[in-house]
Design a protein around this motif. Sequence first.
Motif, PDB file in Angstrom:
ATOM      1  N   ILE A 193      81.605 -14.434  51.787  1.00 42.00           N
ATOM      2  CA  ILE A 193      82.918 -14.282  52.390  1.00 42.00           C
ATOM      3  C   ILE A 193      83.737 -13.198  51.697  1.00 42.00           C
ATOM      4  O   ILE A 193      84.793 -12.793  52.171  1.00 42.00           O
ATOM      5  N   GLY A 194      83.251 -12.718  50.576  1.00 43.69           N
ATOM      6  CA  GLY A 194      83.937 -11.648  49.863  1.00 43.69           C
ATOM      7  C   GLY A 194      84.923 -12.161  48.838  1.00 43.69           C
ATOM      8  O   GLY A 194      85.412 -13.295  48.904  1.00 43.69           O
ATOM      9  N   GLU A 195      85.252 -11.308  47.901  1.00 41.10           N
ATOM     10  CA  GLU A 195      86.130 -11.689  46.795  1.00 41.10           C
ATOM     11  C   GLU A 195      87.526 -12.063  47.267  1.00 41.10           C
ATOM     12  O   GLU A 195      88.198 -12.886  46.649  1.00 41.10           O
ATOM     13  N   ALA A 196      87.960 -11.484  48.380  1.00 39.48           N
ATOM     14  CA  ALA A 196      89.334 -11.712  48.831  1.00 39.48           C
ATOM     15  C   ALA A 196      89.623 -13.175  49.131  1.00 39.48           C
ATOM     16  O   ALA A 196      90.763 -13.625  49.000  1.00 39.48           O
ATOM     17  N   LEU A 197      88.607 -13.954  49.537  1.00 42.49           N
ATOM     18  CA  LEU A 197      88.823 -15.373  49.817  1.00 42.49           C
ATOM     19  C   LEU A 197      87.949 -16.296  48.978  1.00 42.49           C
ATOM     20  O   LEU A 197      88.075 -17.510  49.088  1.00 42.49           O
ATOM     21  N   SER A 198      87.086 -15.745  48.157  1.00 43.04           N
ATOM     22  CA  SER A 198      86.283 -16.590  47.280  1.00 43.04           C
ATOM     23  C   SER A 198      86.736 -16.479  45.832  1.00 43.04           C
ATOM     24  O   SER A 198      86.188 -17.141  44.954  1.00 43.04           O
ATOM     25  N   GLY A 199      87.752 -15.655  45.600  1.00 43.04           N
ATOM     26  CA  GLY A 199      88.257 -15.483  44.246  1.00 43.04           C
ATOM     27  C   GLY A 199      89.175 -16.611  43.822  1.00 43.04           C
ATOM     28  O   GLY A 199      89.324 -17.619  44.514  1.00 43.04           O
ATOM     29  N   GLU A 200      89.851 -16.438  42.729  1.00 40.21           N
ATOM     30  CA  GLU A 200      90.604 -17.530  42.128  1.00 40.21           C
ATOM     31  C   GLU A 200      92.049 -17.602  42.594  1.00 40.21           C
ATOM     32  O   GLU A 200      92.731 -18.584  42.332  1.00 40.21           O
ATOM     33  N   GLY A 201      92.532 -16.592  43.316  1.00 39.92           N
ATOM     34  CA  GLY A 201      93.959 -16.529  43.589  1.00 39.92           C
ATOM     35  C   GLY A 201      94.378 -16.941  44.981  1.00 39.92           C
ATOM     36  O   GLY A 201      95.517 -16.696  45.372  1.00 39.92           O
ATOM     37  N   THR A 202      93.467 -17.538  45.764  1.00 43.08           N
ATOM     38  CA  THR A 202      93.808 -17.856  47.149  1.00 43.08           C
ATOM     39  C   THR A 202      93.920 -19.358  47.364  1.00 43.08           C
ATOM     40  O   THR A 202      93.124 -20.141  46.850  1.00 43.08           O
ATOM     41  N   TYR A 203      94.906 -19.727  48.183  1.00 42.79           N
ATOM     42  CA  TYR A 203      95.169 -21.132  48.522  1.00 42.79           C
ATOM     43  C   TYR A 203      95.471 -21.223  50.014  1.00 42.79           C
ATOM     44  O   TYR A 203      96.577 -21.569  50.419  1.00 42.79           O
ATOM     45  N   PRO A 204      94.499 -20.917  50.877  1.00 46.75           N
ATOM     46  CA  PRO A 204      94.794 -20.887  52.319  1.00 46.75           C
ATOM     47  C   PRO A 204      94.858 -22.286  52.928  1.00 46.75           C
ATOM     48  O   PRO A 204      94.059 -23.164  52.610  1.00 46.75           O
TER      49      PRO A 204
END
Length: 516
Positions: free
Chosen positions: A214-225
């Motif tokens: 899914i890519g770093e943009a949504l698998s990284g540590e800073g997302t809370y969707p």
Amino acid sequence: MVVILLACVEDDTGAEPVAVDVTEHGAVSCDDDRSSVVFDREELPGASDGMAAYMYRYQFGAAGIVAADFDDNGWVDLFFPEVGPDRLFLNGEGGLMESELPVDDDVATGGVAGDVDGDGDLDLYVTVFGGPNRLLAWNDGFSAVESGAEGGGYHAAGAAMADLDSDGDLDLLALNHRDDEALGEGLLAGDMPPGHPSELWFNDGSGHYTAADIGEALSGEGTYPFAGGFHDLDGDGDDDLYAVNDFGHEASPNVALVNDAGELSPVAGLDVALYGMGLGANDLDGDGIVDLAMSSWGELLLLESQSGWANTAAARGLYPVGDDRLLAWGLDLADLDNDGDLDLPVNFGFLMMPEDFAEELEETRALVNPESQRDALYLNEGGSFTEVSETWGVADDGIGRGVLAVDLDRDGTLDLVKRELDGAPIVYTSRCVREAWLVVDLRWSNPNTRAVGARVEVDGQYRWVRAGGTSFASAGPAEVHFGLGERTEAEVRVTWPDGEESVATVATRQRVTVSR
């Protein structure tokens, strides 16, 4: 009466449209009276333990709604995720009747419906707080099946399906938030803990899924969707991915990923920062590009595609009205009065937290959280929104979460379905209006049998057939609704997911099925 037409005429582009069968299901007359009451309100009977989720943790368990015609009888059914046994109401001439589901005892949050195995039936993917997520296959009723998309046991919220890699079947997205004590502590300290990675799976055509990048943009540590899904953001005909992030001011802003043959890459211009909760998506300005309404804490946003993206909420008069509407959750862009433009129901609701924590949030971030917060309904009149929830009788002050606008009684006017954590699901059945309408249902011989990802144009209005991706932990039906004012006839132009087009002219005030 059902009429079968063959639509295969040359359109104004010079291209030859594909042949389709158009089934007209017959005009529906309006014999109702809206002069004193707009909606008839009903709380669905039986056990509903959203309050248990509310007390449980972060209060998004039992918060969503899935609306879909599971038994394929032409009536939209309702699924409600719950703490403990979920609930299914099948719809028909006799109204909504509760039906059996496989037994479960987890904290379900939301879900999405789609034909994952290409057999013509709509299946149901259920997101779960702490997992595993569940896939229920329909065969004259639901049964639990292994899918490979049970997930990593995260705090799942929204879900969506689309044919992301253009191989003919529906791929699957689960958007994961996070909830534990470290979240609140990190928010106050300015040191947020890692969010749970969202998950993407590709379908092998049989309803079995394999994990994809899914890519770093949504698998990284800073997302809370909390919300998001597949929407064609650049108008090129394929589905891109948009995710609305909570804690955007402290962590990552919203994420927009453009799709190129199944590969997702970030794109700028939509990466706004907010305390994102919900998403409404449809075309407000008639340019054929989806516009995005978003709910947050203390504000509502409206991103329109105007030679780039601009927040037009203030210009259109879209803002929380009153000091008791501050924490917004689910919302839906839909035409509730059939006048040809899009209106916006928004659910508001209290968020339980320790009193000292709430006081510090208000002092340090001006985040106010009243215990009683009224839902809103913004009516679009000439391009400007007016809040009419009291007049229309839908200003509930419970602990609101998900909301969907759907036509449950097949009269052409959209009804409202709401979730409140401190009460039963609410159905507002709309009394019909004299203005014309059209509901379009697509069927395709492709494994993507409901043509998820198709764009439908009627009278200069655009809608997209979707499987999830809007409101809060919710998913609407795979059909599109148009309000058409005084029109007696309309041209239906379908751009199918493979780029082919079909065109047909039909009478208004009815449901039509376009089959390819």
